[in-house]
Design a protein around this motif. Sequence first.
Motif, PDB file in Angstrom:
ATOM      1  N   SER A 196       0.806  -1.211   0.000  1.00 17.07           N
ATOM      2  CA  SER A 196       0.000   0.000   0.000  1.00 17.07           C
ATOM      3  C   SER A 196       0.847   1.272   0.000  1.00 17.07           C
ATOM      4  O   SER A 196       0.351   2.344   0.273  1.00 17.07           O
ATOM      5  CB  SER A 196      -0.950  -0.001   1.196  1.00 17.07           C
ATOM      6  OG  SER A 196      -0.232  -0.278   2.364  1.00 17.07           O
ATOM      7  N   LEU A 197       2.147   1.160  -0.335  1.00 18.75           N
ATOM      8  CA  LEU A 197       2.989   2.344  -0.430  1.00 18.75           C
ATOM      9  C   LEU A 197       2.534   3.234  -1.593  1.00 18.75           C
ATOM     10  O   LEU A 197       2.225   2.708  -2.650  1.00 18.75           O
ATOM     11  CB  LEU A 197       4.435   1.889  -0.639  1.00 18.75           C
ATOM     12  CG  LEU A 197       5.528   2.622   0.114  1.00 18.75           C
ATOM     13  CD1 LEU A 197       5.456   2.267   1.590  1.00 18.75           C
ATOM     14  CD2 LEU A 197       6.865   2.220  -0.433  1.00 18.75           C
ATOM     15  N   PRO A 198       2.517   4.535  -1.546  1.00 17.54           N
ATOM     16  CA  PRO A 198       2.773   5.398  -0.388  1.00 17.54           C
ATOM     17  C   PRO A 198       1.636   5.301   0.614  1.00 17.54           C
ATOM     18  O   PRO A 198       0.480   5.381   0.233  1.00 17.54           O
ATOM     19  CB  PRO A 198       2.848   6.794  -1.008  1.00 17.54           C
ATOM     20  CG  PRO A 198       2.074   6.686  -2.268  1.00 17.54           C
ATOM     21  CD  PRO A 198       2.210   5.281  -2.743  1.00 17.54           C
ATOM     22  N   VAL A 199       1.986   5.151   1.865  1.00 18.48           N
ATOM     23  CA  VAL A 199       1.028   4.695   2.847  1.00 18.48           C
ATOM     24  C   VAL A 199       0.419   5.865   3.618  1.00 18.48           C
ATOM     25  O   VAL A 199       1.052   6.889   3.831  1.00 18.48           O
ATOM     26  CB  VAL A 199       1.722   3.705   3.793  1.00 18.48           C
ATOM     27  CG1 VAL A 199       2.564   4.417   4.807  1.00 18.48           C
ATOM     28  CG2 VAL A 199       0.738   2.766   4.412  1.00 18.48           C
ATOM     29  N   GLN A 200      -0.879   5.730   3.958  1.00 17.09           N
ATOM     30  CA  GLN A 200      -1.534   6.741   4.793  1.00 17.09           C
ATOM     31  C   GLN A 200      -1.701   6.196   6.203  1.00 17.09           C
ATOM     32  O   GLN A 200      -1.700   4.985   6.403  1.00 17.09           O
ATOM     33  CB  GLN A 200      -2.921   7.083   4.217  1.00 17.09           C
ATOM     34  CG  GLN A 200      -2.839   8.085   3.082  1.00 17.09           C
ATOM     35  CD  GLN A 200      -4.072   8.077   2.224  1.00 17.09           C
ATOM     36  OE1 GLN A 200      -5.015   7.350   2.510  1.00 17.09           O
ATOM     37  NE2 GLN A 200      -4.053   8.869   1.173  1.00 17.09           N
ATOM     38  N   PHE A 201      -1.887   7.130   7.156  1.00 15.87           N
ATOM     39  CA  PHE A 201      -1.923   6.726   8.562  1.00 15.87           C
ATOM     40  C   PHE A 201      -3.033   5.714   8.837  1.00 15.87           C
ATOM     41  O   PHE A 201      -2.826   4.710   9.514  1.00 15.87           O
ATOM     42  CB  PHE A 201      -2.103   7.964   9.442  1.00 15.87           C
ATOM     43  CG  PHE A 201      -2.053   7.646  10.899  1.00 15.87           C
ATOM     44  CD1 PHE A 201      -0.865   7.184  11.474  1.00 15.87           C
ATOM     45  CD2 PHE A 201      -3.185   7.768  11.694  1.00 15.87           C
ATOM     46  CE1 PHE A 201      -0.824   6.881  12.826  1.00 15.87           C
ATOM     47  CE2 PHE A 201      -3.128   7.455  13.045  1.00 15.87           C
ATOM     48  CZ  PHE A 201      -1.954   7.013  13.604  1.00 15.87           C
ATOM     49  N   SER A 202      -4.219   5.945   8.248  1.00 15.21           N
ATOM     50  CA  SER A 202      -5.347   5.041   8.506  1.00 15.21           C
ATOM     51  C   SER A 202      -5.046   3.638   7.981  1.00 15.21           C
ATOM     52  O   SER A 202      -5.403   2.632   8.601  1.00 15.21           O
ATOM     53  CB  SER A 202      -6.611   5.585   7.850  1.00 15.21           C
ATOM     54  OG  SER A 202      -6.395   5.755   6.463  1.00 15.21           O
ATOM     55  N   GLU A 203      -4.337   3.573   6.867  1.00 17.31           N
ATOM     56  CA  GLU A 203      -3.983   2.265   6.302  1.00 17.31           C
ATOM     57  C   GLU A 203      -3.024   1.514   7.217  1.00 17.31           C
ATOM     58  O   GLU A 203      -3.118   0.302   7.374  1.00 17.31           O
ATOM     59  CB  GLU A 203      -3.350   2.440   4.925  1.00 17.31           C
ATOM     60  CG  GLU A 203      -4.340   2.863   3.861  1.00 17.31           C
ATOM     61  CD  GLU A 203      -3.671   3.105   2.522  1.00 17.31           C
ATOM     62  OE1 GLU A 203      -4.307   2.826   1.493  1.00 17.31           O
ATOM     63  OE2 GLU A 203      -2.513   3.559   2.495  1.00 17.31           O
ATOM     64  N   GLY A 230      -3.910  -2.078   8.726  1.00 15.66           N
ATOM     65  CA  GLY A 230      -2.984  -3.176   8.450  1.00 15.66           C
ATOM     66  C   GLY A 230      -2.491  -3.830   9.723  1.00 15.66           C
ATOM     67  O   GLY A 230      -2.461  -5.057   9.841  1.00 15.66           O
ATOM     68  N   ALA A 231      -2.121  -3.016  10.704  1.00 13.55           N
ATOM     69  CA  ALA A 231      -1.603  -3.556  11.964  1.00 13.55           C
ATOM     70  C   ALA A 231      -2.671  -4.392  12.672  1.00 13.55           C
ATOM     71  O   ALA A 231      -2.402  -5.500  13.160  1.00 13.55           O
ATOM     72  CB  ALA A 231      -1.132  -2.422  12.860  1.00 13.55           C
ATOM     73  N   VAL A 232      -3.905  -3.861  12.707  1.00 13.69           N
ATOM     74  CA  VAL A 232      -4.981  -4.582  13.398  1.00 13.69           C
ATOM     75  C   VAL A 232      -5.272  -5.913  12.712  1.00 13.69           C
ATOM     76  O   VAL A 232      -5.348  -6.972  13.359  1.00 13.69           O
ATOM     77  CB  VAL A 232      -6.262  -3.707  13.449  1.00 13.69           C
ATOM     78  CG1 VAL A 232      -7.442  -4.527  13.940  1.00 13.69           C
ATOM     79  CG2 VAL A 232      -6.035  -2.505  14.348  1.00 13.69           C
ATOM     80  N   VAL A 233      -5.407  -5.884  11.372  1.00 12.14           N
ATOM     81  CA  VAL A 233      -5.718  -7.116  10.649  1.00 12.14           C
ATOM     82  C   VAL A 233      -4.585  -8.137  10.794  1.00 12.14           C
ATOM     83  O   VAL A 233      -4.824  -9.331  11.007  1.00 12.14           O
ATOM     84  CB  VAL A 233      -5.991  -6.812   9.157  1.00 12.14           C
ATOM     85  CG1 VAL A 233      -6.146  -8.099   8.363  1.00 12.14           C
ATOM     86  CG2 VAL A 233      -7.235  -5.970   9.012  1.00 12.14           C
ATOM     87  N   ALA A 234      -3.323  -7.667  10.726  1.00 14.70           N
ATOM     88  CA  ALA A 234      -2.183  -8.580  10.891  1.00 14.70           C
ATOM     89  C   ALA A 234      -2.225  -9.243  12.265  1.00 14.70           C
ATOM     90  O   ALA A 234      -2.006 -10.449  12.401  1.00 14.70           O
ATOM     91  CB  ALA A 234      -0.871  -7.819  10.711  1.00 14.70           C
ATOM     92  N   LEU A 235      -2.564  -8.452  13.306  1.00 20.96           N
ATOM     93  CA  LEU A 235      -2.655  -9.003  14.661  1.00 20.96           C
ATOM     94  C   LEU A 235      -3.749 -10.065  14.743  1.00 20.96           C
ATOM     95  O   LEU A 235      -3.561 -11.136  15.333  1.00 20.96           O
ATOM     96  CB  LEU A 235      -2.953  -7.875  15.649  1.00 20.96           C
ATOM     97  CG  LEU A 235      -1.730  -7.202  16.269  1.00 20.96           C
ATOM     98  CD1 LEU A 235      -2.146  -6.005  17.085  1.00 20.96           C
ATOM     99  CD2 LEU A 235      -0.970  -8.199  17.127  1.00 20.96           C
ATOM    100  N   ILE A 236      -4.906  -9.766  14.136  1.00 20.89           N
ATOM    101  CA  ILE A 236      -6.030 -10.716  14.196  1.00 20.89           C
ATOM    102  C   ILE A 236      -5.656 -12.025  13.501  1.00 20.89           C
ATOM    103  O   ILE A 236      -5.872 -13.122  14.033  1.00 20.89           O
ATOM    104  CB  ILE A 236      -7.289 -10.096  13.541  1.00 20.89           C
ATOM    105  CG1 ILE A 236      -7.796  -8.936  14.399  1.00 20.89           C
ATOM    106  CG2 ILE A 236      -8.373 -11.149  13.378  1.00 20.89           C
ATOM    107  CD1 ILE A 236      -8.929  -8.165  13.776  1.00 20.89           C
TER     108      ILE A 236
END
Lengths: 165, 121
Positions: free
Chosen positions: A22-29, A33-39
Amino acid sequence: MERVRAQAVLTAILFLIWLLLSLPVQFSEVIVGAVVALIIAAVPLPGPAVYREIIPLPRRLGAGLIYVVVFLWAVVKSNIDVAFRVLAPRLPINPGIVRVKTRLTSRVGRLLLANSITLTPGTISVEIDGDDLFVHWISTDARDVEEATGKIVRGFERYLEVCFG
Amino acid sequence: MGALLGSLLVLIGSVFLLLAGLGLIRMPDVYNRMQAGTKATTLGSILIFIGFAVLFPGQWARLAILVLFIFLTNPLSSHALARSAHHQGVPVLLPNTSTWDGAGRDDLADAKAEKRAGGSI
């Protein structure tokens, strides 16, 4: 503890791939991404057990980096080598399947070793059976198992051994 | 300058892909064709991707993932093909072709025969 470490490794890998995608990346992304990766990492699937073999210590990461360099150089050499064989009018090949031995015990290490063998000078891993790898060699050049192992396996094994065990 | 370098990389990559195709025709048996098919295509497609990354710098991250993907999948597929060919009993050297010297050797066939004799399969 081991399980948590494996989940952390999986989370980091998934998150990195997400960032690259998703580069260039936005803060919401980044947050999503972090939440989904954790799940995903938290779901108890049998596959992620493999990630227990990836232990992020500096010594291991360093060996991994050297391995990547050695591997890329071998890929370039093997491609040029095979290209020359294809172009040479006499087709200089002497094919055969040889047995080699590996000292690696981890699954990730063996996977990467077999993959590297397939991608480098004139060799394809055909079968693995215990500690034995069977390798198709385009220009068979070894009298016995030890010589073949030295020529095909050792170069990668030295670094993979440190990296994955 | 960037456009020239990028195009050059794509061109070299294409040459490797061409050689891979040539290898598929020239090589005498399944396993040797696999050699040409795996190796020349790996470097070929990766050079093309690097060329794209030079031509379109904004896309480098996605191209990097593609390169990683090729490094992981390309050897897997050729390993699976070679393995199943051997299970089907495809011989390592074709008979009736005399373009090379030296007898073929097949440690895997020997190991399989040993196992069958020992009854451990």
